[in-house]
Structure formats: C-alpha cells, structure tokens
Enzyme design. Sequence first.
Site, PDB file in Angstrom:
ATOM      1  N   TYR A 157      53.008  71.760  -7.067  1.00 34.95           N
ATOM      2  CA  TYR A 157      53.111  70.500  -6.306  1.00 34.95           C
ATOM      3  C   TYR A 157      52.128  70.505  -5.142  1.00 34.95           C
ATOM      4  O   TYR A 157      51.366  69.557  -4.948  1.00 34.95           O
ATOM      5  CB  TYR A 157      54.551  70.339  -5.819  1.00 34.95           C
ATOM      6  CG  TYR A 157      54.840  69.011  -5.151  1.00 34.95           C
ATOM      7  CD1 TYR A 157      54.993  67.855  -5.910  1.00 34.95           C
ATOM      8  CD2 TYR A 157      54.969  68.901  -3.770  1.00 34.95           C
ATOM      9  CE1 TYR A 157      55.272  66.622  -5.311  1.00 34.95           C
ATOM     10  CE2 TYR A 157      55.242  67.687  -3.161  1.00 34.95           C
ATOM     11  CZ  TYR A 157      55.397  66.553  -3.928  1.00 34.95           C
ATOM     12  OH  TYR A 157      55.675  65.347  -3.330  1.00 34.95           O
ATOM     13  N   LYS A 191      48.916  67.969  -4.505  1.00 31.49           N
ATOM     14  CA  LYS A 191      48.830  67.050  -3.360  1.00 31.49           C
ATOM     15  C   LYS A 191      47.616  67.354  -2.477  1.00 31.49           C
ATOM     16  O   LYS A 191      46.997  66.446  -1.928  1.00 31.49           O
ATOM     17  CB  LYS A 191      50.138  67.089  -2.555  1.00 31.49           C
ATOM     18  CG  LYS A 191      51.355  66.590  -3.354  1.00 31.49           C
ATOM     19  CD  LYS A 191      51.196  65.144  -3.835  1.00 31.49           C
ATOM     20  CE  LYS A 191      52.432  64.619  -4.531  1.00 31.49           C
ATOM     21  NZ  LYS A 191      52.284  63.230  -5.000  1.00 31.49           N
ATOM     22  N   SER A 241      51.351  63.702   0.120  1.00 31.08           N
ATOM     23  CA  SER A 241      52.563  64.256   0.725  1.00 31.08           C
ATOM     24  C   SER A 241      52.139  65.105   1.914  1.00 31.08           C
ATOM     25  O   SER A 241      50.983  65.545   1.994  1.00 31.08           O
ATOM     26  CB  SER A 241      53.267  65.156  -0.295  1.00 31.08           C
ATOM     27  OG  SER A 241      54.314  65.873   0.310  1.00 31.08           O
ATOM     28  N   ASP A 287      52.412  56.067 -19.244  1.00 27.47           N
ATOM     29  CA  ASP A 287      52.403  57.426 -18.714  1.00 27.47           C
ATOM     30  C   ASP A 287      51.055  57.617 -18.008  1.00 27.47           C
ATOM     31  O   ASP A 287      50.000  57.610 -18.662  1.00 27.47           O
ATOM     32  CB  ASP A 287      52.564  58.402 -19.901  1.00 27.47           C
ATOM     33  CG  ASP A 287      52.535  59.852 -19.469  1.00 27.47           C
ATOM     34  OD1 ASP A 287      52.107  60.137 -18.341  1.00 27.47           O
ATOM     35  OD2 ASP A 287      52.929  60.704 -20.288  1.00 27.47           O
TER      36      ASP A 287
HETATM   37  P1  NAD Z   1      60.968  59.259  -7.669  1.00 26.39           P
HETATM   38  O1  NAD Z   1      61.292  60.307  -8.663  1.00 26.39           O
HETATM   39  O2  NAD Z   1      62.033  58.302  -7.273  1.00 26.39           O
HETATM   40  O3  NAD Z   1      59.713  58.398  -8.135  1.00 26.39           O
HETATM   41  C1  NAD Z   1      58.690  58.885  -8.968  1.00 26.39           C
HETATM   42  C2  NAD Z   1      58.451  57.860 -10.045  1.00 26.39           C
HETATM   43  O4  NAD Z   1      57.336  58.252 -10.846  1.00 26.39           O
HETATM   44  C3  NAD Z   1      59.652  57.707 -10.983  1.00 26.39           C
HETATM   45  O5  NAD Z   1      59.986  56.334 -11.092  1.00 26.39           O
HETATM   46  C4  NAD Z   1      59.145  58.266 -12.314  1.00 26.39           C
HETATM   47  O6  NAD Z   1      59.706  57.601 -13.435  1.00 26.39           O
HETATM   48  C5  NAD Z   1      57.652  57.996 -12.197  1.00 26.39           C
HETATM   49  N1  NAD Z   1      56.869  58.886 -13.064  1.00 26.39           N
HETATM   50  C6  NAD Z   1      56.988  60.228 -13.190  1.00 26.39           C
HETATM   51  N2  NAD Z   1      56.116  60.696 -14.099  1.00 26.39           N
HETATM   52  C7  NAD Z   1      55.414  59.615 -14.536  1.00 26.39           C
HETATM   53  C8  NAD Z   1      54.363  59.443 -15.474  1.00 26.39           C
HETATM   54  N3  NAD Z   1      53.851  60.488 -16.159  1.00 26.39           N
HETATM   55  N4  NAD Z   1      53.880  58.200 -15.685  1.00 26.39           N
HETATM   56  C9  NAD Z   1      54.398  57.142 -15.015  1.00 26.39           C
HETATM   57  N5  NAD Z   1      55.395  57.234 -14.121  1.00 26.39           N
HETATM   58  C10 NAD Z   1      55.896  58.466 -13.880  1.00 26.39           C
HETATM   59  O7  NAD Z   1      60.427  60.014  -6.393  1.00 26.39           O
HETATM   60  P2  NAD Z   1      59.631  59.495  -5.087  1.00 26.39           P
HETATM   61  O8  NAD Z   1      60.041  60.420  -4.016  1.00 26.39           O
HETATM   62  O9  NAD Z   1      59.759  58.053  -4.888  1.00 26.39           O
HETATM   63  O10 NAD Z   1      58.129  59.878  -5.502  1.00 26.39           O
HETATM   64  C11 NAD Z   1      57.048  58.985  -5.385  1.00 26.39           C
HETATM   65  C12 NAD Z   1      55.843  59.731  -4.849  1.00 26.39           C
HETATM   66  O11 NAD Z   1      56.130  60.158  -3.515  1.00 26.39           O
HETATM   67  C13 NAD Z   1      55.496  60.995  -5.631  1.00 26.39           C
HETATM   68  O12 NAD Z   1      54.090  61.067  -5.804  1.00 26.39           O
HETATM   69  C14 NAD Z   1      55.985  62.117  -4.710  1.00 26.39           C
HETATM   70  O13 NAD Z   1      55.271  63.303  -4.913  1.00 26.39           O
HETATM   71  C15 NAD Z   1      55.723  61.500  -3.357  1.00 26.39           C
HETATM   72  N6  NAD Z   1      56.451  62.098  -2.236  1.00 26.39           N
HETATM   73  C16 NAD Z   1      57.825  62.104  -2.206  1.00 26.39           C
HETATM   74  C17 NAD Z   1      58.486  62.682  -1.110  1.00 26.39           C
HETATM   75  C18 NAD Z   1      59.993  62.715  -1.017  1.00 26.39           C
HETATM   76  O14 NAD Z   1      60.520  63.428  -0.141  1.00 26.39           O
HETATM   77  N7  NAD Z   1      60.729  61.993  -1.839  1.00 26.39           N
HETATM   78  C19 NAD Z   1      57.745  63.230  -0.061  1.00 26.39           C
HETATM   79  C20 NAD Z   1      56.351  63.197  -0.119  1.00 26.39           C
HETATM   80  C21 NAD Z   1      55.715  62.622  -1.216  1.00 26.39           C
END
Ligand code: NAD
Length: 263
Positions: A154, A158, A141, A62
Amino acid sequence: MDIDGKTAIVTGAGSGIGRGLAISLAKSGMNVVLVGHHQPPLDDTAAAILAMGGKSVTVTADVSKLDDVQRVANEAIRAFGAVHLLCNNAGIGPFASTAETTIAEWEWVLSVNLWGVIHGIHVFLPIFEAQGEGHINATASESGLYGTPYLAAYNTSKFAVIGLMQSLARDLRATQSDVTASVLCPGAVKTHILDSARERPDTAQRPVEVSAETHAFRDLVNDAVANGMPPEDVAACVVDGIRKGQFWIFSHDHVPETAFKQS
Ligand code: NAD
C-alpha cells in the site's frame, strides 16, 4: 477550475470517499460518471444523486484493466458529450509486512492503486489536451508521504501515485495548458477500505501466516479508520481544492510539515 455544469468521472464511487466525492460534485452542479467494479453500490450512489436532483450514470469497470477504463471514457462521452474532471479514487488496502507480502499481492495492490491511476491518465489526458481543458485528481494517502509498518504494498503504491501526480502536474505546467492535476492525501477516513483485503488474490498461497505484529497494527489502524473523518468532509476538501487550483489537497490538519507540501 470552474466545475458547474461539467462532467466528472469518479472511480470507486460505490462507497467511502468516492461516494462522498460523487455526491459533493453532483451537489456542485456536475454530471457524474460513477465507476466501480461492483454494480449494486454504484446504483445506490446514483439513487442518492437522483434524489437530490443530480445527474449520473454508472459504469462497471475494473480500473486495473486498460480496456475497462477506455470503455468508461466512451460511455461518459456518449452520456454527457464531454468529460472535464477525472477523480482516480478506487483503491485497496490490505495489511502485510514487506516479508509477508506475496508476489500476487504486490501485483494486485499495484495493479489497482497505481496502474488504475496510470490507466486513467493514459486514457483521459489526451481527451483533456484535445479539448484544452480538464483536471486529473488522484486519491493517494498520508501513507504516500512516509512509510508505515505492515503496509508495504500500500505504501509503495501511494508513494508512486504522489510521484506520478507531481510529475504530471509539472509536465502540464510546462505546457501552460488549462489541463491541471492534483493529489489528495487523506489521513484516516471512516470507510470500509480495510474490508478490501477480503478480495486479496492469494490467501491460500501466502508463504507465512500474517504475523502477530501485523495483526496488532491492523487493530490500531482499524481503530483509527473507525474513528476517522467522514468521507463527506474529505470530499468537501477536494471540491474546494480543485476550485482553488491547489495541487496538494490535505483533508486533515495533522499532516507533518514536510517538503511534500511544496507544489
Ligand atoms: P472504500 O473501500 O470504501 O472505497 C474503495 C472503492 O474502490 C470501493 O468502492 C471499491 O469497490 C473500489 N474498487 C476497488 N478495486 C477496484 C477496481 N479494481 N476497479 C474499480 N473499483 C475498485 O475505501 P475508501 O477509504 O473510500 O478508499 C478510497 C481511496 O481512498 C483509496 O484509494 C484509498 O487508498 C484512499 N484512502 C483511504 C483512507 C482511509 O482511511 N479510508 C486514507 C487514505 C487514503
């Protein structure tokens, strides 16, 4: 940065952008340490890497807990001897307006999205500085570039990550070391990020029901994410950006022209 044959840590590697990143880095010849708080998705990413002849290990951790992140470093070094790249990517994205966000929710979002990155830097920066080489990337982000409604915690996390990474990059430049930093600012990416709200700590304690406006905005964002960029394309931008030594990594070309693009 030359990444071939080196070792990367990717947090949140069981799904979405992290999974895409882990697979892209393995394709580029890196050993990858797959980190996440649930084991089965990490096994799935590890199997995909193995199937293409790559090497990885999984560590359940975590990122909001410093001891867990320290254990990641120990296990990575035990598995591969050294670490060169840290991708602080794990993140969560629940919806709520500023007024609707409870204290437990502020703490939860900041502990993962901001403290997760701080823990990564705290543990890995001294390792990289001691070996004279390394790179730290964080997934921020577009929501770290301008405020949007109903994403108070959020957005805050970010913005903070971008400030932290910019500060880190400038500290490192001042030391002229071969340790560098970059920040990824994706727009909508087709992942399950919005499901993370199911793990929110305080559903029962929310002072007010989430507003109709928040629900409407959530539907818009759901749509944008469902039609978002594939995680693999975002990952390709990151690998390219790290190789070229860019600080800002944008995977979308509709990012507004802002002063933030300066490095
Ligand atoms: P996702 O939910 O598929 O991936 C996030 C991952 O983080 C998951 O595998 C989850 O298990 C893991 N996670 C969550 N809490 C955790 C913790 N406490 N310890 C360890 N692992 C943990 O979503 P994603 O979109 O791939 O997100 C990845 C990153 O991209 C994030 O930081 C998110 O804010 C950022 N992001 C996503 C988007 C989008 O549109 N999807 C846009 C901009 C930024």
